[in-house]
Design an enzyme around this catalytic site. Structure first.
Site, PDB file in Angstrom:
ATOM      1  CG  HIS A  76       0.987  -6.171  -0.387  1.00  0.00           C
ATOM      2  ND1 HIS A  76       0.868  -6.323  -1.742  1.00  0.00           N
ATOM      3  CD2 HIS A  76       0.918  -7.421   0.133  1.00  0.00           C
ATOM      4  CE1 HIS A  76       0.723  -7.599  -2.025  1.00  0.00           C
ATOM      5  NE2 HIS A  76       0.745  -8.288  -0.904  1.00  0.00           N
ATOM      6  CB  ALA A 102      -3.996 -10.907  11.275  1.00  0.00           C
ATOM      7  CB  VAL A 103      -4.893  -7.428   6.488  1.00  0.00           C
ATOM      8  CG1 VAL A 103      -4.041  -6.839   5.362  1.00  0.00           C
ATOM      9  CG2 VAL A 103      -5.680  -8.617   5.970  1.00  0.00           C
ATOM     10  CB  ILE A 104      -0.630  -6.056  10.376  1.00  0.00           C
ATOM     11  CG1 ILE A 104      -1.408  -7.038  11.256  1.00  0.00           C
ATOM     12  CG2 ILE A 104       0.064  -4.984  11.209  1.00  0.00           C
ATOM     13  CD1 ILE A 104      -0.571  -7.825  12.244  1.00  0.00           C
ATOM     14  CG  PHE A 145       0.911 -12.886   5.897  1.00  0.00           C
ATOM     15  CD1 PHE A 145       1.687 -13.018   4.761  1.00  0.00           C
ATOM     16  CD2 PHE A 145       1.053 -11.733   6.662  1.00  0.00           C
ATOM     17  CE1 PHE A 145       2.585 -12.027   4.386  1.00  0.00           C
ATOM     18  CE2 PHE A 145       1.935 -10.746   6.297  1.00  0.00           C
ATOM     19  CZ  PHE A 145       2.710 -10.891   5.155  1.00  0.00           C
ATOM     20  CG  PHE A 205      -5.027 -12.091  -2.372  1.00  0.00           C
ATOM     21  CD1 PHE A 205      -5.547 -10.853  -2.744  1.00  0.00           C
ATOM     22  CD2 PHE A 205      -4.868 -13.060  -3.347  1.00  0.00           C
ATOM     23  CE1 PHE A 205      -5.906 -10.598  -4.055  1.00  0.00           C
ATOM     24  CE2 PHE A 205      -5.221 -12.813  -4.662  1.00  0.00           C
ATOM     25  CZ  PHE A 205      -5.739 -11.579  -5.019  1.00  0.00           C
ATOM     26  CG  PHE A 213     -15.009 -10.246   7.522  1.00  0.00           C
ATOM     27  CD1 PHE A 213     -14.334 -10.701   6.397  1.00  0.00           C
ATOM     28  CD2 PHE A 213     -14.618  -9.045   8.083  1.00  0.00           C
ATOM     29  CE1 PHE A 213     -13.298  -9.977   5.838  1.00  0.00           C
ATOM     30  CE2 PHE A 213     -13.571  -8.308   7.535  1.00  0.00           C
ATOM     31  CZ  PHE A 213     -12.918  -8.780   6.413  1.00  0.00           C
ATOM     32  CB  THR A 259       3.709  -2.599   2.620  1.00  0.00           C
ATOM     33  OG1 THR A 259       3.138  -2.973   1.374  1.00  0.00           O
ATOM     34  CG2 THR A 259       3.174  -3.524   3.683  1.00  0.00           C
TER      35      THR A 259
HETATM   36  N1  INI Z   1      -1.497 -11.361   4.071  1.00  0.00           N
HETATM   37  C1  INI Z   1      -2.106 -11.255   5.272  1.00  0.00           C
HETATM   38  O1  INI Z   1      -2.891 -12.137   5.643  1.00  0.00           O
HETATM   39  N2  INI Z   1      -1.841 -10.207   6.076  1.00  0.00           N
HETATM   40  C2  INI Z   1      -0.996  -9.192   5.710  1.00  0.00           C
HETATM   41  O2  INI Z   1      -0.788  -8.250   6.528  1.00  0.00           O
HETATM   42  C3  INI Z   1      -0.366  -9.266   4.451  1.00  0.00           C
HETATM   43  N3  INI Z   1       0.536  -8.216   4.028  1.00  0.00           N
HETATM   44  O3  INI Z   1       0.605  -7.171   4.692  1.00  0.00           O
HETATM   45  O4  INI Z   1       1.202  -8.339   3.017  1.00  0.00           O
HETATM   46  C4  INI Z   1      -0.634 -10.391   3.632  1.00  0.00           C
HETATM   47  N4  INI Z   1      -0.059 -10.529   2.416  1.00  0.00           N
HETATM   48  C5  INI Z   1      -0.030 -11.782   1.692  1.00  0.00           C
HETATM   49  C6  INI Z   1      -1.256 -11.975   0.815  1.00  0.00           C
HETATM   50  O5  INI Z   1      -2.396 -12.252   1.607  1.00  0.00           O
HETATM   51  C7  INI Z   1      -1.079 -13.141  -0.161  1.00  0.00           C
HETATM   52  O6  INI Z   1      -0.854 -14.327   0.558  1.00  0.00           O
HETATM   53  C8  INI Z   1       0.087 -12.927  -1.144  1.00  0.00           C
HETATM   54  O7  INI Z   1      -0.039 -11.689  -1.803  1.00  0.00           O
HETATM   55  C9  INI Z   1       0.099 -14.061  -2.209  1.00  0.00           C
HETATM   56  O8  INI Z   1      -1.096 -14.043  -2.988  1.00  0.00           O
END
Ligand code: INI
Length: 153
Positions: A86, A78-80, A20, A55, A111, A84
């Site tokens: 989420h 990278a969580v952006i 992702f 995740f 980390f 959302t």
């Molecule tokens: N996963 C990320 O690594 N970065 C993100 O920014 C992100 N957003 O924003 O949704 C993201 N979502 C997917 C998540 O990690 C899981 O792969 C998904 O929920 C399936 O379990």
């Protein structure tokens, strides 16, 4: 004084990286691998595993720390935030999961998961003007493996 040196020779690493936001995470991965190689780690002593998103990082990181030949696991993602909510759940879970693993496993887990408000900030931290957090997480892993070796009973 007890310190860990930055000699990576003979240390075996796992790297877990998410697909992702792969523009960012592939740069984090390049930075981490480059750091390990420049500090004496052999290519054959680096195992890279890609997961769908951040995740999923703790699940695979735990599997890697269970492998006896692996000394340290470097987690990259990278969580952006974007638009959302989420973001908060994913960022919270990966941070908690990696943190718990680092404390509970007895092995080194570092980390390198970016949590940023936007893509620009993430790019700055993955090889842009704010350095490369993948490199930093790899360097911390080398230092921590050597540091733990130096703290004896
Ligand atoms: N996963 C990320 O690594 N970065 C993100 O920014 C992100 N957003 O924003 O949704 C993201 N979502 C997917 C998540 O990690 C899981 O792969 C998904 O929920 C399936 O379990």
């Amino acid at each position: 004084m007890i310190e860990g040196n930055l000699n990576g020779t003979g240390i075996n690493f796992g790297i877990v990286t998410s697909r992702f936001n792969s523009t960012v995470t592939e740069s984090l991965l390049s930075g981490a691998v480059d750091c390990l190689r420049r500090h004496g780690v052999l290519e054959e002593d680096i195992t890279v595993v890609r997961v769908p998103g951040s995740f999923e990082i703790p699940t695979v990181a735990r599997r890697l720390v269970e492998k006896k030949e692996i000394d340290a696991v470097i987690c990259l993602g990278a969580v952006i935030r974007g638009e959302t909510p989420h973001f908060d759940y994913v960022a919270g879970e990966v941070t908690r999961g990696v943190g718990n693993l680092a404390l509970d496993s007895g092995k080194v887990v570092t980390f390198g998961v970016l949590t940023t408000d936007n893509l620009e900030q993430a790019l700055e931290r993955s090889g842009g003007k704010a350095g490369n957090k993948g490199w930093d997480a790899a360097l911390a892993a080398i230092e921590m493996v050597n540091l733990l070796k130096n703290i004896t009973d």
